[in-house]
Design a protein around this motif. Structure first.
Motif: not given
Lengths: 329, 329
Positions: A169-187, A202-206
């Motif tokens: 699911i996270g991968i699919e979200v990332a793929k979509r948000l890239e098309a909106f011009g978002c900068e994606v990172s992950y924990y 570290d989720i706190s750093e994310l």
């Protein structure tokens, strides 16, 4: 009567037990009933263990949802069981080790719903940022004509989005948000070598580095309340959170408190700690969009799921190979 | 008084006339007023022509919205005008030929809002298909806990989306919907050699081949009511329409009729023929999501627009080059 005769069960119908029952089963009940004898424990007043002992000693196949726990204890009452079909993408409600020991095959939805769930995550995020639900109400209440201009929302493009849990699911979200011009990172528990998004162990750093958190991880002992007061503080006053994972991944009391105080900017919530109850304190907040746990509720996915289940049932009773099995790993 | 002294206009402030006024001007009025003498015709009881004749004979710069028509007749009353700044992406409300003849420069928002508008188009589409606004209301009304399961929506992935007008906004919509797994095709005056989407020179054929229409074209004499009864019939009972263009691109009466009769499946509408009035017949329909013409209403875009306008005003009064000019073509 002609129609009744056409659909009446043949005398030697194969038998399945259904737990829950799954929403998909209700939708396609006629099709299932015409081909199988259905055991319906939820309709029986007697306790489940007794029901299974009385009716299910020869039952070979079970259809369940993620809300039904098939522990070793329950499985002991299904001695003939050889197939479990769960309508869920996860299998943490099934004692997989016991299934392996007994040679019970487990069919699950795997990534079938990932796209639908990711779509809803993006839909909730756009709604929170662009005030779509609130705008719809503004127009439909007649307020536009009376009050005129509507408050500004926030742009999605350019936002730093932190994805908590980069699975299907996270991968699919990332793929979509890239098309909106978002900068994606992950924990995630581990860095994913297959993607180039920035990884935060570290989720706190994310949270501190993100404008938006989209929570997509499985609920486990490790992820229970992983989004707590500290993470919400790190996300900050301008931060937005979307949860399409499980309610208990977030400490809901803290989240409600942060939203009430304006200590984060908004939320899109599809899951809650005590469903079907969502926190009443959020009902009046326009910057909070609530969804009744329907991320995979599309006609198309339910049809796909029905096909997966019915094809596997046919194959099982014909001793043919199954598909979408929980891997042996 | 100290604060008043700090922000009070200097005696030799340069003068601009503001029509509308634009929402952006209201938001940044303090900044404009500290640097320019502002003529405010909307605050005056006298007719516009008379106002201009009395107050604006030496005014060199005008700030306007798309709702203000600067025809040759109006321009005649602004004999010193040398710069028009419009907050809109289109310039069909300005007599560009007359501006060229008189050497009036025209600055516009160009593609500044395309991403925001495309985001809203996708947000409205996701809302219609996945029932997000209606789900939000379902939870916030307490119906989830009382009524349980919520109706199924429709999957976005795999849908055939026809884009009507593949300009800056249409391209941005297409880019986003590709990431959701949609099959994009388009209708336009001319085939766009820069894209590989299927081109339909006949809008009726596009509608017949599409599950979803997203209307992104400019409003011109040619596109007025281009979406009429025939196009809606071609789109069909399962079809969904999103309009982020202009209300009059669709024959609104027909659209209301189709939606009331269930002759199309849903709509997301950001623009209307008679704003700020949206058709009341749509207010009760959960499959119709209405938005109060706010597709470019984000903090970020308004800040960008303010910067464009204020930088151009500074440059103009300093005889420096302007940016985002309507091209000389």
């Amino acid at each position: 009567m002609a129609e009744g005769q056409q659909t009446s069960p043949a005398p030697l119908l194969r038998e399945i037990i259904v737990f829950g029952p799954p929403y998909m089963f209700i939708k396609y009940e006629k099709q299932f009933s015409s081909r199988y004898r259905i055991l319906r424990p939820w309709e029986s007043p007697i306790p489940l263990a007794q029901f299974l002992e009385t009716h299910a000693q020869n039952t070979q196949a079970a259809l369940i949802t993620s809300f039904v726990s098939l522990s070793a204890a329950v499985l002991r009452n299904l001695p003939a069981l050889r197939l479990i079909l769960t309508t869920s993408a996860g299998v943490d409600h099934i004692d997989i080790i016991e299934c392996r020991r007994r040679g019970i095959a487990v069919v699950y939805a795997a990534a079938m719903f990932s796209a639908d769930v990711a779509d809803l995550a993006v839909g909730l995020l756009l709604d929170v940022l662009r005030k779509i639900s609130a705008g719809n109400r503004f127009v439909k209440n007649g307020d536009w004509a009376k009050q005129g201009d509507y408050p500004l929302g926030f742009k999605l493009g350019g936002k730093k989005v932190g994805i908590v849990g980069l699975g299907n699911i996270g991968i699919e979200v990332a793929k979509r948000l890239e098309a909106f011009g978002c900068e994606v990172s992950y924990y995630s528990r581990n860095r994913k070598p297959s993607v180039s998004y920035v990884f935060y162990p570290d989720i706190s750093e994310l949270a501190a580095k993100s404008d938006i958190l989209v929570v997509c991880c499985a609920l486990t002992e490790q992820t229970h309340h992983i989004i707590n007061r500290d993470i919400l503080l790190a996300l900050g006053k301008k931060g937005v959170i979307v949860n399409i994972a499980r309610g208990a991944v977030i400490d809901e009391k803290e989240l409600v408190h942060f939203l009430q105080q304006g200590d984060i900017a908004g939320a899109g919530l599809e899951v809650f700690e005590n469903e079907p109850f969502a926190p009443k304190e959020l009902f009046e907040l326009d910057n909070v969009v609530l969804s009744p746990h329907v991320a995979n509720f599309t006609e198309e996915s339910f049809r796909d799921l029905y096909e997966l289940v019915s094809e596997n049932l046919e194959a099982f009773f014909a001793n043919k190979p199954l598909r979408s099995l929980v891997s042996e790993e």
